[in-house]
Design a protein around this motif. Structure first.
Motif, PDB file in Angstrom:
ATOM      1  N   THR A 165       0.811  -1.230   0.000  1.00 51.40           N
ATOM      2  CA  THR A 165       0.000   0.000   0.000  1.00 51.40           C
ATOM      3  C   THR A 165       0.840   1.273   0.000  1.00 51.40           C
ATOM      4  O   THR A 165       0.309   2.369  -0.196  1.00 51.40           O
ATOM      5  N   GLY A 166       2.142   1.133   0.309  1.00 52.74           N
ATOM      6  CA  GLY A 166       2.958   2.343   0.497  1.00 52.74           C
ATOM      7  C   GLY A 166       2.870   2.894   1.912  1.00 52.74           C
ATOM      8  O   GLY A 166       3.526   3.891   2.228  1.00 52.74           O
ATOM      9  N   ILE A 167       2.073   2.242   2.775  1.00 50.79           N
ATOM     10  CA  ILE A 167       2.102   2.590   4.212  1.00 50.79           C
ATOM     11  C   ILE A 167       3.404   2.008   4.757  1.00 50.79           C
ATOM     12  O   ILE A 167       3.632   0.799   4.643  1.00 50.79           O
ATOM     13  N   PRO A 168       4.297   2.815   5.320  1.00 55.86           N
ATOM     14  CA  PRO A 168       5.631   2.312   5.650  1.00 55.86           C
ATOM     15  C   PRO A 168       5.666   1.345   6.831  1.00 55.86           C
ATOM     16  O   PRO A 168       4.801   1.366   7.697  1.00 55.86           O
ATOM     17  N   TRP A 169       6.714   0.544   6.819  1.00 52.98           N
ATOM     18  CA  TRP A 169       7.006  -0.317   7.965  1.00 52.98           C
ATOM     19  C   TRP A 169       7.436   0.539   9.149  1.00 52.98           C
ATOM     20  O   TRP A 169       7.984   1.635   8.964  1.00 52.98           O
ATOM     21  N   ALA A 170       7.268  -0.023  10.362  1.00 61.35           N
ATOM     22  CA  ALA A 170       7.732   0.664  11.575  1.00 61.35           C
ATOM     23  C   ALA A 170       9.239   0.551  11.730  1.00 61.35           C
ATOM     24  O   ALA A 170       9.906   1.474  12.190  1.00 61.35           O
ATOM     25  N   LEU A 171       9.771  -0.608  11.350  1.00 67.60           N
ATOM     26  CA  LEU A 171      11.195  -0.891  11.571  1.00 67.60           C
ATOM     27  C   LEU A 171      11.867  -1.117  10.229  1.00 67.60           C
ATOM     28  O   LEU A 171      11.277  -1.733   9.332  1.00 67.60           O
ATOM     29  N   LYS A 188       5.712  10.195  -1.207  1.00 66.31           N
ATOM     30  CA  LYS A 188       5.501   9.059  -0.284  1.00 66.31           C
ATOM     31  C   LYS A 188       4.501   9.426   0.806  1.00 66.31           C
ATOM     32  O   LYS A 188       3.639   8.620   1.163  1.00 66.31           O
ATOM     33  N   VAL A 189       4.634  10.632   1.368  1.00 70.78           N
ATOM     34  CA  VAL A 189       3.725  10.962   2.476  1.00 70.78           C
ATOM     35  C   VAL A 189       2.343  11.378   1.965  1.00 70.78           C
ATOM     36  O   VAL A 189       1.336  11.150   2.653  1.00 70.78           O
ATOM     37  N   MET A 190       2.272  11.939   0.763  1.00 66.13           N
ATOM     38  CA  MET A 190       0.941  12.260   0.216  1.00 66.13           C
ATOM     39  C   MET A 190       0.162  10.977  -0.061  1.00 66.13           C
ATOM     40  O   MET A 190      -1.062  10.931   0.101  1.00 66.13           O
ATOM     41  N   ASN A 191       0.883   9.918  -0.446  1.00 67.58           N
ATOM     42  CA  ASN A 191       0.211   8.637  -0.687  1.00 67.58           C
ATOM     43  C   ASN A 191      -0.406   8.072   0.596  1.00 67.58           C
ATOM     44  O   ASN A 191      -1.465   7.438   0.561  1.00 67.58           O
ATOM     45  N   ILE A 192       0.247   8.325   1.745  1.00 64.44           N
ATOM     46  CA  ILE A 192      -0.329   7.856   3.024  1.00 64.44           C
ATOM     47  C   ILE A 192      -1.713   8.475   3.208  1.00 64.44           C
ATOM     48  O   ILE A 192      -2.687   7.814   3.570  1.00 64.44           O
ATOM     49  N   ARG A 193      -1.824   9.747   2.925  1.00 59.91           N
ATOM     50  CA  ARG A 193      -3.116  10.444   3.020  1.00 59.91           C
ATOM     51  C   ARG A 193      -4.159   9.783   2.107  1.00 59.91           C
ATOM     52  O   ARG A 193      -5.310   9.608   2.492  1.00 59.91           O
ATOM     53  N   LYS A 194      -3.706   9.436   0.896  1.00 56.49           N
ATOM     54  CA  LYS A 194      -4.645   8.839  -0.075  1.00 56.49           C
ATOM     55  C   LYS A 194      -5.220   7.544   0.478  1.00 56.49           C
ATOM     56  O   LYS A 194      -6.422   7.299   0.435  1.00 56.49           O
ATOM     57  N   VAL A 195      -4.325   6.700   1.008  1.00 55.66           N
ATOM     58  CA  VAL A 195      -4.775   5.412   1.562  1.00 55.66           C
ATOM     59  C   VAL A 195      -5.783   5.676   2.687  1.00 55.66           C
ATOM     60  O   VAL A 195      -6.849   5.059   2.746  1.00 55.66           O
ATOM     61  N   LEU A 196      -5.468   6.605   3.567  1.00 53.10           N
ATOM     62  CA  LEU A 196      -6.362   6.890   4.704  1.00 53.10           C
ATOM     63  C   LEU A 196      -7.709   7.416   4.229  1.00 53.10           C
ATOM     64  O   LEU A 196      -8.759   7.067   4.775  1.00 53.10           O
ATOM     65  N   ASN A 197      -7.676   8.252   3.207  1.00 54.23           N
ATOM     66  CA  ASN A 197      -8.940   8.851   2.755  1.00 54.23           C
ATOM     67  C   ASN A 197      -9.840   7.871   2.011  1.00 54.23           C
ATOM     68  O   ASN A 197     -11.021   8.120   1.862  1.00 54.23           O
ATOM     69  N   ARG A 198      -9.261   6.754   1.560  1.00 58.22           N
ATOM     70  CA  ARG A 198     -10.085   5.732   0.901  1.00 58.22           C
ATOM     71  C   ARG A 198     -10.843   4.868   1.910  1.00 58.22           C
ATOM     72  O   ARG A 198     -11.807   4.206   1.577  1.00 58.22           O
ATOM     73  N   LEU A 199     -10.364   4.858   3.156  1.00 58.53           N
ATOM     74  CA  LEU A 199     -10.918   3.932   4.153  1.00 58.53           C
ATOM     75  C   LEU A 199     -12.112   4.517   4.912  1.00 58.53           C
ATOM     76  O   LEU A 199     -12.151   5.726   5.160  1.00 58.53           O
ATOM     77  N   ASP A 200     -13.048   3.634   5.285  1.00 60.64           N
ATOM     78  CA  ASP A 200     -14.117   4.070   6.191  1.00 60.64           C
ATOM     79  C   ASP A 200     -13.528   4.216   7.581  1.00 60.64           C
ATOM     80  O   ASP A 200     -12.730   3.370   8.011  1.00 60.64           O
ATOM     81  N   LYS A 201     -13.958   5.248   8.265  1.00 53.37           N
ATOM     82  CA  LYS A 201     -13.452   5.428   9.625  1.00 53.37           C
ATOM     83  C   LYS A 201     -14.603   5.187  10.603  1.00 53.37           C
ATOM     84  O   LYS A 201     -15.661   5.793  10.465  1.00 53.37           O
ATOM     85  N   PRO A 202     -14.389   4.312  11.598  1.00 54.91           N
ATOM     86  CA  PRO A 202     -15.468   4.063  12.564  1.00 54.91           C
ATOM     87  C   PRO A 202     -15.808   5.350  13.324  1.00 54.91           C
ATOM     88  O   PRO A 202     -14.924   5.930  13.960  1.00 54.91           O
ATOM     89  N   GLU A 203     -17.058   5.790  13.209  1.00 49.84           N
ATOM     90  CA  GLU A 203     -17.520   7.032  13.875  1.00 49.84           C
ATOM     91  C   GLU A 203     -16.641   8.234  13.530  1.00 49.84           C
ATOM     92  O   GLU A 203     -16.483   9.151  14.340  1.00 49.84           O
TER      93      GLU A 203
END
Ligand code: DMJ
Length: 453
Positions: A120-126, A172-187
């Motif tokens: 997804t382009g969401i980065p790894w933590a480590l 890279k960081v703009m893509n993170i926003r894209k992924v988040l904006n595609r998802l439903d957010k609970p409440e």
């Protein structure tokens, strides 16, 4: 003087290592930085500069020139290395204009790029910065990445593109926003866990403290740093605050406003020390609040500041615990033994600094001074400053760590709290989550923001 005491002892006992153990008077290394060295030096550079500790800044710069080495076989935390090392180097560059800091920041930014090589382009933590192999924390909800980690790269990566001329960092960081904006957010809330392979949320835990905190901070600051042109960041921030108000922010029977944690729809009436940064965030965001809500956001900031001050005031040492609760008959008090420690964290003082700048109510300076006195009485030791294991005890049990964020954040925010507003004015600077100032990228004046202290 506090900075000098912290710095001189680091220099004497732990020079070139990541952090200082002020009781045992030796170096301390944390696995967050792998074997990258010198965290305290890089984290402290801008504080030394702002406090006009010129000799110390010069020796720190020389260490960076000669010794700061990213060609190491090290598995590091992408978030920690970004906020402390990339952020520290960027600020040092913008304040001093010294090319070495720009070069090192971009070099390190390039080393971090393989972290984004996920489906997804969401980065790894480590990330192993030699092999480029990434992974996630084994404890994080079925292989998830963490909201506060992948959501706290934006400011630094936008500046890396600005300074290198290479758009890849910002992409890279703009893509993170894209992924988040595609998802439903609970409440309308953002869960703390997101799987980088499936692009789906992990456990539905929501926090404005640990695991969530600086994601929200960076939405607001991305908008401010863009000279208020980043409308997407702005909308995401104010929508998120709206959801927090509906679902997380509550008032105790004693009248203290707090931000609870949310676990699959159920509230845990607990607030972390980390969550206390949100008072400053609400106040900083007040100006742009939709529907004439400016006064309301300032008031919310003031209420959180008061609650966090109470969490300090209700201890024996007048320093706040790691987490405090609003249940079982208590308010703003830690009830579990493993939540009673204080590790020199900045968030409460950070909120006092923002509230002071934005309201000039003298109580914020008084509260900041109470914290100075408590730090001097309980945390200052011969070999530097140490965290405390139980702030409700009358006798100090020191944890023997001088965290690098004590020099980058706690002492810098205290200094700014007692300085004039034109030292790093908010119109020209935003602070990253480790208190490293980054210039606002003004629409109309190219690079004039540099050195506009
Ligand atoms: C710092 O590294 C940063 O402020 C981060 O956002 C949270 N944790 C520490 C300080 O408490």
């Amino acid at each position: 003087q506090m900075m000098k005491h912290a710095w001189d002892n680091y220099k004497r006992y732990a020079w070139g290592l990541n952090e200082l153990k002020p009781i045992s008077k030796q170096g301390h290394s944390s696995n967050l930085f792998g074997n990258i060295q010198g965290a305290t030096i890089v984290d402290a550079l801008d504080t030394l500069y702002i406090m006009e500790m010129k000799e110390e800044f010069k020796e720190a710069k020389e260490w960076v020139e000669k010794n700061l080495d990213f060609n190491v076989n090290a598995e590091i935390s992408v978030f920690e290395v970004n906020i402390r090392f990339v952020g520290g180097l960027l600020s040092a560059y913008y304040l001093s204009g010294e090319e070495v800091f720009r070069k090192k920041a971009v070099e390190l930014g390039e080393k971090l790029l393989p972290a984004f090589n996920t489906p997804t382009g969401i980065p790894w933590a480590l990330l192993n910065i030699k092999s480029g192999i990434g992974r996630n924390w084994p404890w994080a909800s079925g292989g998830s990445s963490i909201l506060a980690e992948f959501g706290t790269l934006h400011l630094e990566f936008v500046h890396l593109s600005h300074l290198s001329g290479n758009p890849v960092f910002a992409e890279k960081v703009m893509n993170i926003r894209k992924v988040l904006n595609r998802l439903d957010k609970p409440e309308g809330l953002y869960p703390n866990y997101l799987n980088p392979s499936s692009g789906q949320w992990g456990q539905h835990h929501v926090s404005i403290g640990g695991l969530g905190d600086s994601f929200y901070e960076y939405l607001l600051k991305a908008w401010l740093m863009s000279d208020k042109t980043d409308e997407e960041g702005k909308k995401m921030y104010y929508d998120a605050v709206q959801a927090m108000q509906t679902h997380l922010i509550r008032k105790s029977s004693g009248g203290l406003t707090y931000i609870a944690e949310w676990k699959g729809g159920l509230l845990e009436h607990k607030m972390g020390h980390l969550t206390c940064f949100a008072g400053g965030m609400f106040a900083l965001g007040a100006d742009g609040a939709p529907d004439d809500k400016t006064g309301h956001h300032i008031e919310l900031g003031a209420e959180i500041a008061r609650t966090c001050h109470e969490s300090y005031d209700r201890t024996s040492m007048k320093l706040g615990p790691e987490a405090f609760r609003f249940d079982g008959g208590v308010e703003a008090i830690a009830t579990r033994q493993n939540e009673k420690y204080y590790i020199l964290r900045p968030e409460v003082i950070e909120t006092y600094m923002y509230m002071w700048r934005l309201t000039h109510d003298p109580k914020y300076r008084q509260w900041g001074w109470e914290a100075v006195e408590a730090l001097e009485k309980h945390c200052r030791v011969d070999g530097g400053y140490s965290g405390i294991r139980d702030v409700y005890n009358n006798h100090e049990s020191h944890d023997d760590v001088q965290q690098s964020f004590f020099l980058s954040e706690t002492l810098k925010y205290l200094y700014l709290l007692f300085s004039e507003d034109d030292l790093l004015p908010f119109e020209h600077w935003v602070f990253n989550t480790e208190a490293h100032p980054l210039p606002v990228l003004h629409k109309d004046n190219g690079n004039k923001e540099e050195n506009q202290k």
